[in-house]
Design a protein around this motif. Structure first.
Motif, PDB file in Angstrom:
ATOM      1  N   SER A  50       0.881  -1.153   0.071  1.00 45.84           N
ATOM      2  CA  SER A  50      -0.050   0.078  -0.019  1.00 45.84           C
ATOM      3  C   SER A  50       0.757   1.196   0.001  1.00 45.84           C
ATOM      4  O   SER A  50       1.750   1.283   0.775  1.00 45.84           O
ATOM      5  CB  SER A  50      -0.794  -0.078   1.247  1.00 45.84           C
ATOM      6  OG  SER A  50      -1.726   0.985   1.288  1.00 45.84           O
ATOM      7  N   THR A  85      -4.856  -0.427   0.629  1.00 48.09           N
ATOM      8  CA  THR A  85      -5.355  -1.709   1.080  1.00 48.09           C
ATOM      9  C   THR A  85      -6.311  -1.585   2.363  1.00 48.09           C
ATOM     10  O   THR A  85      -6.599  -2.766   2.937  1.00 48.09           O
ATOM     11  CB  THR A  85      -4.246  -2.658   1.272  1.00 48.09           C
ATOM     12  OG1 THR A  85      -3.314  -2.178   2.257  1.00 48.09           O
ATOM     13  CG2 THR A  85      -3.416  -2.833  -0.149  1.00 48.09           C
ATOM     14  N   GLN A  86      -6.281  -0.433   2.711  1.00 51.21           N
ATOM     15  CA  GLN A  86      -7.020  -0.209   4.031  1.00 51.21           C
ATOM     16  C   GLN A  86      -7.934   1.078   3.990  1.00 51.21           C
ATOM     17  O   GLN A  86      -7.721   2.036   3.300  1.00 51.21           O
ATOM     18  CB  GLN A  86      -6.083   0.125   5.479  1.00 51.21           C
ATOM     19  CG  GLN A  86      -5.302  -1.281   5.764  1.00 51.21           C
ATOM     20  CD  GLN A  86      -4.356  -0.923   6.965  1.00 51.21           C
ATOM     21  OE1 GLN A  86      -4.062   0.383   7.193  1.00 51.21           O
ATOM     22  NE2 GLN A  86      -4.108  -2.066   7.731  1.00 51.21           N
ATOM     23  N   PRO A 104      -8.264  -3.707  -3.363  1.00 49.53           N
ATOM     24  CA  PRO A 104      -7.381  -2.199  -2.946  1.00 49.53           C
ATOM     25  C   PRO A 104      -7.972  -1.112  -3.957  1.00 49.53           C
ATOM     26  O   PRO A 104      -8.817  -1.490  -5.050  1.00 49.53           O
ATOM     27  CB  PRO A 104      -5.988  -2.651  -3.169  1.00 49.53           C
ATOM     28  CG  PRO A 104      -6.142  -3.845  -4.262  1.00 49.53           C
ATOM     29  CD  PRO A 104      -7.412  -4.640  -3.840  1.00 49.53           C
ATOM     30  N   SER A 138      -1.986   9.703   6.299  1.00 50.82           N
ATOM     31  CA  SER A 138      -2.261   8.789   5.075  1.00 50.82           C
ATOM     32  C   SER A 138      -3.099   8.877   3.854  1.00 50.82           C
ATOM     33  O   SER A 138      -3.121   7.959   3.050  1.00 50.82           O
ATOM     34  CB  SER A 138      -2.873   7.510   6.000  1.00 50.82           C
ATOM     35  OG  SER A 138      -3.850   7.455   6.624  1.00 50.82           O
ATOM     36  N   SER A 179      -9.512  -2.706   1.066  1.00 51.23           N
ATOM     37  CA  SER A 179      -9.075  -3.924   1.635  1.00 51.23           C
ATOM     38  C   SER A 179      -7.774  -4.560   0.918  1.00 51.23           C
ATOM     39  O   SER A 179      -7.729  -4.312  -0.339  1.00 51.23           O
ATOM     40  CB  SER A 179     -10.177  -4.823   1.723  1.00 51.23           C
ATOM     41  OG  SER A 179     -10.644  -5.352   0.709  1.00 51.23           O
ATOM     42  N   GLU A 180      -7.277  -5.447   1.541  1.00 53.18           N
ATOM     43  CA  GLU A 180      -6.173  -6.358   0.974  1.00 53.18           C
ATOM     44  C   GLU A 180      -6.737  -6.963  -0.116  1.00 53.18           C
ATOM     45  O   GLU A 180      -6.037  -6.848  -1.523  1.00 53.18           O
ATOM     46  CB  GLU A 180      -5.593  -7.397   1.910  1.00 53.18           C
ATOM     47  CG  GLU A 180      -4.801  -6.412   3.115  1.00 53.18           C
ATOM     48  CD  GLU A 180      -3.482  -6.341   2.466  1.00 53.18           C
ATOM     49  OE1 GLU A 180      -3.256  -6.435   1.386  1.00 53.18           O
ATOM     50  OE2 GLU A 180      -2.727  -5.642   3.401  1.00 53.18           O
TER      51      GLU A 180
END
Length: 299
Positions: free
Chosen positions: A17, A33-34, A92, A296, A88-89
């Protein structure tokens, strides 16, 4: 050419990420990815093409969703709240972020107008807007793919990057967002220049009368055209820019008082009142709850 090939190319080049430099000035690949909740950011003039997933932005209370169906062109600095709710993983957010070269886009827009180029009408609105979306047409898709193919070879980048960026910008001018881009970069883009000036001088006491006079408009006309472009009055715009910049700096660890002074506030109590009115939290509460969120955020 298809978006699937661009997605494959990005997946081959990014692992974890984050933002990845391509070697081409202003061009980055991204993978998130989050999930990230909405947080204040300042969008700079840029082009974003998402090949998987989606993100959202709140501009003056209105929510905008961006996904793979259209690419997005931010034509001027804009204070927004932005987030990536579903990353998400397994699923993404993937895409390309390109910081717009304002001089190149201006030169192209003026040249295109001078030779009688026809712009497609935006499917969203014919009125000026700081954020425009457009359908991925064949010209845009092909130009973006050809640009990204350069990332494996430094010599190719040195020799061809400027040409292929020009080709990509040209595809934007011809696409659905073309009329809006022209309004910001082409002949008569006085409001666009005024917005960029205000955005880069938010810590200074620039009056609306001064700006209107500088670009040769009455205060009433300037106010109306400014609001058409940003959905905000000039005063709202400056305040939002100041507070968004301050909120982002506080979340990244800057002392509250320093952040307030850096964006032009003299009175700490006035800063605290304006901040709480906009975000529902005091600057100190914001600092505790958003330590990593804005830092982020993909802009």
């Amino acid at each position: 050419m298809s978006k699937a090939l661009i997605k494959q190319l990005i997946e081959e080049k990014v692992d974890n990420s984050g933002l990845y430099d391509t070697g081409i000035d202003g061009v980055q690949l991204f993978k998130i990815t989050q999930p990230i909740e909405c947080a204040p950011v300042v969008y700079e003039p840029s082009l974003t093409a998402i090949v998987h997933g989606g993100k959202e932005a709140i501009l003056n209370g209105d929510k905008h969703t961006f996904n793979t169906s259209k690419y997005t062109c931010c034509t001027m600095s804009m204070p927004v709240e932005a987030g990536i709710p579903d990353a998400s993983e397994e699923s993404p957010l993937l895409g390309v972020y390109i910081s717009l070269n304002s001089r190149l886009m201006t030169d192209l827009a003026i040249e295109f107008e001078s030779v009688g180029g026809n712009f497609s009408q935006s499917s969203a609105s014919s009125a000026p807007s700081g954020i425009a979306s457009a359908r991925w047409d064949a010209d845009f898709t092909d130009a973006l793919y050809r640009l990204l193919l350069l990332t494996d070879n430094a010599t190719d980048i040195a020799m061809l990057a400027s040409t292929r960026l020009r080709e990509l910008y040209y595809s934007v001018l011809k696409g659905e967002a073309g009329s809006i881009v022209r309004g910001s970069f082409g002949v008569g883009n006085a409001i666009g220049r005024a917005i960029e000036y205000l955005a880069s001088h938010v810590n200074e006491n620039v009056t609306i009368d001064d700006m209107a006079s500088k670009i040769g408009m009455s205060k009433a006309v300037f106010h109306r055209k400014f609001k058409q472009a940003t959905t905000m009055s000039p005063i709202q715009f400056v305040k939002s820019m100041r507070l968004n910049n301050a909120a982002k700096r506080i979340a990244e660890g800057t002392n509250v008082s320093v952040a307030a002074m850096d964006v032009g506030y003299i009175s700490s109590s006035q800063f605290s009142r304006d901040f709480k009115r906009m975000y529902g939290l005091s600057p100190k509460q914001w600092e505790k709850e958003n330590k990593t969120k804005a830092a982020s955020m993909l802009q």
